[in-house]
Motif scaffolding. Structure first.
Motif, PDB file in Angstrom:
ATOM      1  N   VAL B 175      35.557  20.202  43.777  1.00  0.00           N
ATOM      2  CA  VAL B 175      35.335  21.567  43.314  1.00  0.00           C
ATOM      3  C   VAL B 175      35.231  21.586  41.792  1.00  0.00           C
ATOM      4  O   VAL B 175      34.319  22.182  41.218  1.00  0.00           O
ATOM      5  CB  VAL B 175      36.485  22.486  43.777  1.00  0.00           C
ATOM      6  CG1 VAL B 175      36.335  23.873  43.164  1.00  0.00           C
ATOM      7  CG2 VAL B 175      36.515  22.567  45.291  1.00  0.00           C
ATOM      8  N   GLY B 176      36.151  20.873  41.138  1.00  0.00           N
ATOM      9  CA  GLY B 176      36.168  20.846  39.673  1.00  0.00           C
ATOM     10  C   GLY B 176      34.872  20.304  39.109  1.00  0.00           C
ATOM     11  O   GLY B 176      34.359  20.791  38.106  1.00  0.00           O
ATOM     12  N   MET B 177      34.336  19.281  39.769  1.00  0.00           N
ATOM     13  CA  MET B 177      33.118  18.662  39.265  1.00  0.00           C
ATOM     14  C   MET B 177      31.912  19.568  39.398  1.00  0.00           C
ATOM     15  O   MET B 177      30.999  19.542  38.601  1.00  0.00           O
ATOM     16  CB  MET B 177      32.858  17.371  40.041  1.00  0.00           C
ATOM     17  CG  MET B 177      33.136  16.158  39.230  1.00  0.00           C
ATOM     18  SD  MET B 177      32.656  14.709  40.137  1.00  0.00           S
ATOM     19  CE  MET B 177      34.060  14.450  41.164  1.00  0.00           C
ATOM     20  N   SER B 178      31.935  20.395  40.468  1.00  0.00           N
ATOM     21  CA  SER B 178      30.731  21.184  40.714  1.00  0.00           C
ATOM     22  C   SER B 178      30.813  22.579  40.105  1.00  0.00           C
ATOM     23  O   SER B 178      29.912  23.387  40.253  1.00  0.00           O
ATOM     24  CB  SER B 178      30.470  21.275  42.217  1.00  0.00           C
ATOM     25  OG  SER B 178      31.675  21.493  42.885  1.00  0.00           O
ATOM     26  N   LEU B 179      31.888  22.840  39.390  1.00  0.00           N
ATOM     27  CA  LEU B 179      32.062  24.172  38.802  1.00  0.00           C
ATOM     28  C   LEU B 179      31.370  24.204  37.428  1.00  0.00           C
ATOM     29  O   LEU B 179      31.753  23.468  36.538  1.00  0.00           O
ATOM     30  CB  LEU B 179      33.567  24.410  38.639  1.00  0.00           C
ATOM     31  CG  LEU B 179      34.075  25.835  38.544  1.00  0.00           C
ATOM     32  CD1 LEU B 179      33.736  26.614  39.794  1.00  0.00           C
ATOM     33  CD2 LEU B 179      35.578  25.812  38.315  1.00  0.00           C
ATOM     34  N   PRO B 180      30.365  25.067  37.242  1.00  0.00           N
ATOM     35  CA  PRO B 180      29.719  25.145  35.923  1.00  0.00           C
ATOM     36  C   PRO B 180      30.702  25.676  34.890  1.00  0.00           C
ATOM     37  O   PRO B 180      31.499  26.554  35.205  1.00  0.00           O
ATOM     38  CB  PRO B 180      28.563  26.116  36.124  1.00  0.00           C
ATOM     39  CG  PRO B 180      28.514  26.434  37.568  1.00  0.00           C
ATOM     40  CD  PRO B 180      29.808  26.025  38.191  1.00  0.00           C
ATOM     41  N   SER B 181      30.619  25.158  33.653  1.00  0.00           N
ATOM     42  CA  SER B 181      31.664  25.497  32.682  1.00  0.00           C
ATOM     43  C   SER B 181      31.623  26.964  32.284  1.00  0.00           C
ATOM     44  O   SER B 181      32.662  27.558  32.028  1.00  0.00           O
ATOM     45  CB  SER B 181      31.550  24.595  31.454  1.00  0.00           C
ATOM     46  OG  SER B 181      30.335  24.828  30.810  1.00  0.00           O
ATOM     47  N   PHE B 182      30.421  27.583  32.250  1.00  0.00           N
ATOM     48  CA  PHE B 182      30.411  28.988  31.838  1.00  0.00           C
ATOM     49  C   PHE B 182      31.102  29.860  32.880  1.00  0.00           C
ATOM     50  O   PHE B 182      31.800  30.803  32.563  1.00  0.00           O
ATOM     51  CB  PHE B 182      28.983  29.486  31.574  1.00  0.00           C
ATOM     52  CG  PHE B 182      28.032  29.281  32.709  1.00  0.00           C
ATOM     53  CD1 PHE B 182      27.931  30.222  33.724  1.00  0.00           C
ATOM     54  CD2 PHE B 182      27.221  28.153  32.755  1.00  0.00           C
ATOM     55  CE1 PHE B 182      27.053  30.033  34.766  1.00  0.00           C
ATOM     56  CE2 PHE B 182      26.349  27.966  33.802  1.00  0.00           C
ATOM     57  CZ  PHE B 182      26.257  28.901  34.817  1.00  0.00           C
ATOM     58  N   PHE B 183      30.941  29.437  34.155  1.00  0.00           N
ATOM     59  CA  PHE B 183      31.580  30.214  35.220  1.00  0.00           C
ATOM     60  C   PHE B 183      33.095  29.977  35.210  1.00  0.00           C
ATOM     61  O   PHE B 183      33.894  30.897  35.281  1.00  0.00           O
ATOM     62  CB  PHE B 183      30.980  29.819  36.567  1.00  0.00           C
ATOM     63  CG  PHE B 183      31.558  30.580  37.712  1.00  0.00           C
ATOM     64  CD1 PHE B 183      31.382  31.954  37.801  1.00  0.00           C
ATOM     65  CD2 PHE B 183      32.296  29.929  38.690  1.00  0.00           C
ATOM     66  CE1 PHE B 183      31.924  32.660  38.857  1.00  0.00           C
ATOM     67  CE2 PHE B 183      32.844  30.636  39.741  1.00  0.00           C
ATOM     68  CZ  PHE B 183      32.655  32.006  39.826  1.00  0.00           C
ATOM     69  N   ALA B 184      33.457  28.695  35.058  1.00  0.00           N
ATOM     70  CA  ALA B 184      34.878  28.362  35.010  1.00  0.00           C
ATOM     71  C   ALA B 184      35.547  29.095  33.856  1.00  0.00           C
ATOM     72  O   ALA B 184      36.659  29.596  33.982  1.00  0.00           O
ATOM     73  CB  ALA B 184      35.049  26.855  34.858  1.00  0.00           C
ATOM     74  N   ALA B 185      34.849  29.152  32.728  1.00  0.00           N
ATOM     75  CA  ALA B 185      35.421  29.801  31.545  1.00  0.00           C
ATOM     76  C   ALA B 185      35.740  31.262  31.837  1.00  0.00           C
ATOM     77  O   ALA B 185      36.842  31.740  31.559  1.00  0.00           O
ATOM     78  CB  ALA B 185      34.444  29.691  30.372  1.00  0.00           C
ATOM     79  N   ILE B 186      34.761  31.961  32.424  1.00  0.00           N
ATOM     80  CA  ILE B 186      34.972  33.384  32.707  1.00  0.00           C
ATOM     81  C   ILE B 186      36.107  33.568  33.711  1.00  0.00           C
ATOM     82  O   ILE B 186      37.001  34.392  33.550  1.00  0.00           O
ATOM     83  CB  ILE B 186      33.660  34.007  33.243  1.00  0.00           C
ATOM     84  CG1 ILE B 186      32.619  33.984  32.116  1.00  0.00           C
ATOM     85  CG2 ILE B 186      33.893  35.431  33.730  1.00  0.00           C
ATOM     86  CD1 ILE B 186      31.238  34.344  32.575  1.00  0.00           C
ATOM     87  N   LEU B 187      36.079  32.714  34.736  1.00  0.00           N
ATOM     88  CA  LEU B 187      37.085  32.800  35.790  1.00  0.00           C
ATOM     89  C   LEU B 187      38.490  32.575  35.214  1.00  0.00           C
ATOM     90  O   LEU B 187      39.420  33.343  35.469  1.00  0.00           O
ATOM     91  CB  LEU B 187      36.780  31.729  36.836  1.00  0.00           C
ATOM     92  CG  LEU B 187      37.387  31.921  38.217  1.00  0.00           C
ATOM     93  CD1 LEU B 187      36.766  33.138  38.881  1.00  0.00           C
ATOM     94  CD2 LEU B 187      37.162  30.677  39.050  1.00  0.00           C
ATOM     95  N   ILE B 188      38.622  31.533  34.399  1.00  0.00           N
ATOM     96  CA  ILE B 188      39.934  31.193  33.844  1.00  0.00           C
ATOM     97  C   ILE B 188      40.402  32.277  32.878  1.00  0.00           C
ATOM     98  O   ILE B 188      41.561  32.698  32.895  1.00  0.00           O
ATOM     99  CB  ILE B 188      39.867  29.811  33.169  1.00  0.00           C
ATOM    100  CG1 ILE B 188      39.872  28.735  34.258  1.00  0.00           C
ATOM    101  CG2 ILE B 188      41.042  29.596  32.220  1.00  0.00           C
ATOM    102  CD1 ILE B 188      39.668  27.342  33.759  1.00  0.00           C
ATOM    103  N   ALA B 189      39.477  32.752  32.050  1.00  0.00           N
ATOM    104  CA  ALA B 189      39.847  33.807  31.109  1.00  0.00           C
ATOM    105  C   ALA B 189      40.317  35.043  31.869  1.00  0.00           C
ATOM    106  O   ALA B 189      41.322  35.663  31.525  1.00  0.00           O
ATOM    107  CB  ALA B 189      38.656  34.149  30.210  1.00  0.00           C
TER     108      ALA B 189
END
Lengths: 573, 358
Positions: B175-189
């Motif tokens: 999951v971590g590998m396939s998560l785009p960073s812009f999406f992960a960033a928004i999600l985490i924020a």
């Protein structure tokens, strides 16, 4: 009668399996034996006989699962106490391993940690069992290194494994194994990967140390010859069972089981030259194998053959060929120190002969073999193949030349691509060199070759890992034959094989030579094998030819110390 | 070793020179005109011409190119005449010294001059020295997080192969590998700084320095580093787990590990001193690649968390045709990449004495 001391190692009715679901499938099936104090017991058998598994089980070094022990007893004497190895917990085993019994393994190249200095690996072993300071452990390590006759102990202490030779690595392993004065040393094929000359020194060392420390040795090997000099007792294993046991002398002079007889005969004898070597299966099937040919007949046949071979024009003429490797370079990339791997050599090869090339590792024999094919570009000199100078060939002509000269490498495990079925592997060179026009023809020829090397059509689509070492080497031979070559270079082609398998492959090579009209260059570090195979023999040392003559003549009358040493190191001789 | 470093540094200079040349000419192929960009709506022919002359944009491209190289080079040629394009202006070239004067021309030794931003007129050196430390800190913390957590999890996965821990870790890492960073960033924020703000006390956006509302100026605010570093570290973390796991599994089957057990060493000792070090080679390769690309600026993450790093600087400069800033930033980044490569080669040598540099 005085009361006997209990045996150091007692194995009773031991069974080892790798498949818990299927009790009948087991690698070792109900074996029992004992080792007494200060005794060397040799366990002999071919790959898959269960000998190494037995050795590893003594220290529970097999991975569990899959390994499991349905029944049996392994007990070791730890001083006065008898320990039941199979009942030990994992943590308790750590205090037995390396202290009560230790192991040296087959491959010194891979058995030492490549990224840790040799000395530290021994210090680690000492500190695992003895409560002493690092400084004392260092001192003890240096003493041990001196003990196992390693030159310049301090330097070896600081060296990484790749910086020292195979024999030296094995000595480091021995030092490590001795570090806590074990009462049992398990030696799992400790000399198989080494040159015969080094093997001899290691065997002598083990024997010396045994007497000095009065320890017992369990010596595992596939080669009866190796243990003949040092073992007190011999156990012969076959398919997980003990088929013969007895005092070394008795086993050698009066073998009972046909498997043992086979093992004794499959190493090429030094004084006779049978047309075919006896193989284990011959003995197991009770075939009448020892084809009797008198010494005189054999000599005359050979002389006649040689007269024919050497009256023709040579097919390969090598003129003052050299190859150098730079050991260190200056800033501008100019070599500062060079190693002359092949030093200005000239010789000829005649059609139909087998030219043996023998010498210790590092003598340049492999480099020479590869230079002849231009797998390695020579630095100087010329090679003529049927009058054509191949050192100056351009790539398209070189391709044509390569078709006529093939090579069979030492390690059948790494010289076959694991992802290509062996049928494809045999067909690939034919495709590259357009030997047949259609797939069907190529396939037919590949199957023909497989049959020639005693494999069959059913093996065509299988992958290399499904084959044993000997079978893989047969595949390599079939692949080399696929281009219908005239000259084949066998570079240590049987050195990685068990002696029993070695005999089969040697027989196969000789049969094929007759049928396909081949010429061989046969490279090996083992003089007995080279002598058996060759018409003429070339002894190499440090890139030079030190002797070059008819093979039997060199054996009967070696002119240099170096050759004498090679002959003297042949196991069991 | 020293010889090797010298040799690699010379290659590095070549690489940097190549980057300068390539970027320079690519930039000049781009349609658009920096002077128009500067003037915006108010542009008229005369002022455009004046600015073009001021920036040297009226000269032929090759002259512009050589003049840029001349500014970069520590030893450069200049003219003594004030009207000349090549004028030796001591204000421009800081800590410079004229070595030699030949008539009207001078040979000068100086610090490389990266020019000033077309837009803000700030020296490019200042822009880089403000933004790069932020990127470097973010990248290093992210990668350190990925290494420590990733290697630990990877080793345990290998040791307890096929256990539930192994299976869950592998699933999470996919999951971590396939998560785009812009999406992960928004999600985490959103999760940690919005939903869980009361617990974590973290902000949705923020840079290395925060402005104090009570007039005490800027202060270092490392709390803001946590979320972007985790976001940036997720993908390397996932990759490191998988690489470590497979590499450790391979090393575990090596003969020397059996030797270590046969010596009577305890499992943790065997794993630490015989397995981990020998299995780090592929991991180092992966890390060096990740670190290099992160130091070039993690644009998405920097944008979303408003972290004022070099990634934002480069993208802005491209957007505004701010050639000196773009060039300076790329130049700096390429030097960093060359350095990282040298360091990684040295680390390989430490891990595997067989390839120790000579």
């Amino acid at each position: 009668m005085e009361k006997q001391a209990p045996p150091i190692l007692n194995i009773e009715n031991l069974k080892i399996g790798f498949d818990a679901a299927n009790e009948d499938l087991c690698a070792v099936d109900g074996i029992s034996f004992q080792i007494k104090t200060n005794q060397i017991v040799g366990v002999v058998g071919e790959s898959g006989s269960g000998k190494s598994i037995t050795a590893l089980s003594v220290l529970r070094l097999l991975n569990e699962p899959p390994a499991h022990y349905p029944h049996g007893i392994i007990s070791l004497m730890d001083g006065e106490n008898e320990v039941d190895i199979l009942a030990m917990s994992k943590t308790k085993m750590n205090s037995i391993r390396g202290k009560v019994a230790s192991v040296i393994f087959q491959e010194p190249m891979t058995s030492l940690n490549p990224s840790m200095r040799c000395g530290k690996q021994v210090v680690e072993a000492i500190m695992a069992h003895q409560n002493i300071s690092k400084k004392e452990a260092y001192k003890k390590t240096i003493e041990l290194f001196d003990e196992v006759a390693l030159p310049r102990a301090e330097k070896i202490f600081k060296s990484y494994p790749h910086e020292i030779s195979g024999g030296q690595k094995q000595r480091v392993m021995i030092a490590m194994a001795l570090s806590s004065n074990p009462s049992l040393l398990i030696a799992d094929e400790p000399t198989t990967a080494l040159d015969v000359t080094v093997q001899k020194t290691i065997l002598n060392l083990l024997k010396e140390l045994k007497d000095k420390y009065s320890m017992s040795i369990l010596f595992i090997t596939h080669d009866l010859g190796v243990v003949s000099d040092i073992a007190d007792e011999i156990i012969v294993m076959y398919k997980g069972e003990i088929v013969e046991r007895g005092r070394t002398k008795d086993v050698f002079h009066n073998p009972q089981h046909s498997y043992t007889k086979g093992l004794l005969h499959c190493r090429p004898s030094l004084n006779t030259r049978p047309r075919r070597l006896a193989t284990i299966s011959d003995f197991m099937n009770f075939k009448d194998v020892l084809e009797v040919e008198s010494f005189e007949d054999e000599r005359d046949r050979r002389a006649k053959q040689h007269k024919e071979i050497y009256s023709q024009e040579p097919i390969l003429r090598v003129k003052s060929i050299s190859k150098e490797y730079a050991l260190s370079r200056t800033i501008l990339g100019k070599p500062k120190e060079v190693l002359r791997a092949v030093n200005n050599l000239s010789f000829e090869i005649y059609k139909g002969e087998t030219l043996g090339l023998v010498g210790e590792s590092g003598c340049g024999k492999t480099t020479l073999g590869r230079t002849l094919m231009r797998l390695i570009e020579p630095d100087g000199g010329e090679i003529f193949y049927k009058g054509q100078n191949i050192t100056s060939l351009k790539s398209s002509d070189l391709k044509k030349f390569r078709k006529t000269v093939q090579i069979i490498f030492q390690d059948p495990y790494s010289s076959l691509n694991p992802r290509i079925p062996i049928g494809e592997a045999i067909m690939e060179p034919m495709k590259i060199h357009n030997v047949f026009s259609t797939y069907k023809e190529r396939r037919e020829y590949a199957i023909y070759l497989l049959e020639r090397v005693s494999l069959g059509e059913e093996h065509f689509d299988r992958y290399p890992h499904e084959f044993s070492g000997g079978q893989r080497q047969r595949v390599c031979i079939a692949r080399a034959l696929s281009l219908k070559p005239e000259l084949i270079i066998c570079d240590e082609s049987v050195s990685a094989l068990d002696v029993s398998v070695q005999a089969q492959v040697l027989n196969l090579l000789n049969d094929l030579k007759e049928d396909f009209g081949l010429t061989y260059i046969f490279i090996s570090h083992d003089l007995s094998v080279v002598k058996y195979m060759s018409d003429r023999m070339m002894v190499m040392k440090d890139g030079n030819i030190v002797e070059f003559d008819e093979a039997d003549a060199i054996y009967a009358n070696p002119k240099t110390e170096y050759t004498k040493n090679l002959i003297g190191s042949i196991p069991g001789a | 070793m020293v010889k090797y470093i010298i040799k690699r540094s010379l290659y590095g200079v070549l690489v940097v020179f190549g980057v300068v040349t390539l970027v320079f000419f690519l930039f000049n192929i781009l349609p658009g005109d920096p002077s128009k960009m500067l003037l915006g709506q108010r542009s008229d022919e005369a002022s455009i011409e004046a600015i073009r002359k001021d920036l040297g944009l009226d000269k032929p491209i090759y002259i512009q190119y050589f003049s840029y190289l001349n500014d970069l080079s520590p030893i450069s040629f200049h003219s003594a005449e004030a009207e000349s394009f090549w004028f030796y202006d001591q204000e421009k070239y800081q800590s410079s010294k004229a070595l030699l004067s030949l008539g009207k021309s001078k040979i000068v030794i100086k610090k490389p001059y990266l020019r000033r931003s077309y837009q803000s007129k700030k020296p490019v050196t200042d822009i880089i020295s403000e933004s790069f430390p932020q990127t470097a800190l973010l990248a290093l913390v992210a990668i350190a997080f990925a290494i420590v957590v990733g290697v630990t999890i990877g080793v345990f996965c290998a040791l307890f192969r096929d256990s539930w821990f192994d299976k869950i870790s592998l699933m999470v890492s996919v999951v971590g590998m396939s998560l785009p960073s812009f999406f992960a960033a928004i999600l985490i924020a959103w999760i940690f700084a919005y939903l869980l703000h009361d617990i974590t006390g973290l902000n949705m956006i923020g840079s290395m320095y925060s402005v104090d509302n009570f007039g005490d100026g800027e202060y270092l605010d490392l709390k803001n580093l946590i979320l972007p570093a985790i976001t940036l570290g997720i993908r390397p973390l996932a990759v490191i787990i998988e690489l470590t796991r497979s590499s450790v599994l391979e090393v575990l089957s090596q003969d020397y590990v059996r030797t270590a057990y046969a010596k009577g060493l305890k499992t943790p000792k065997v794993v630490w001193s015989h397995v981990v070090k020998n299995s780090m080679n592929p991991v180092v390769t992966a890390i060096s690649g990740w670190l290099a690309s992160m130091l070039a600026g993690a644009v998405f993450v920097e944008y979303i968390f408003d972290w004022k790093g070099i990634g934002i600087v480069i993208v802005d400069a491209l957007d505004k045709y701010d050639f000196p800033v773009l060039m300076g930033a790329l130049l700096f980044v390429s030097i960093i990449l060359v350095l990282i490569n040298i360091i990684v080669d040295i680390i390989y040598g430490l891990l595997d004495p067989k390839i120790r540099l000579s």
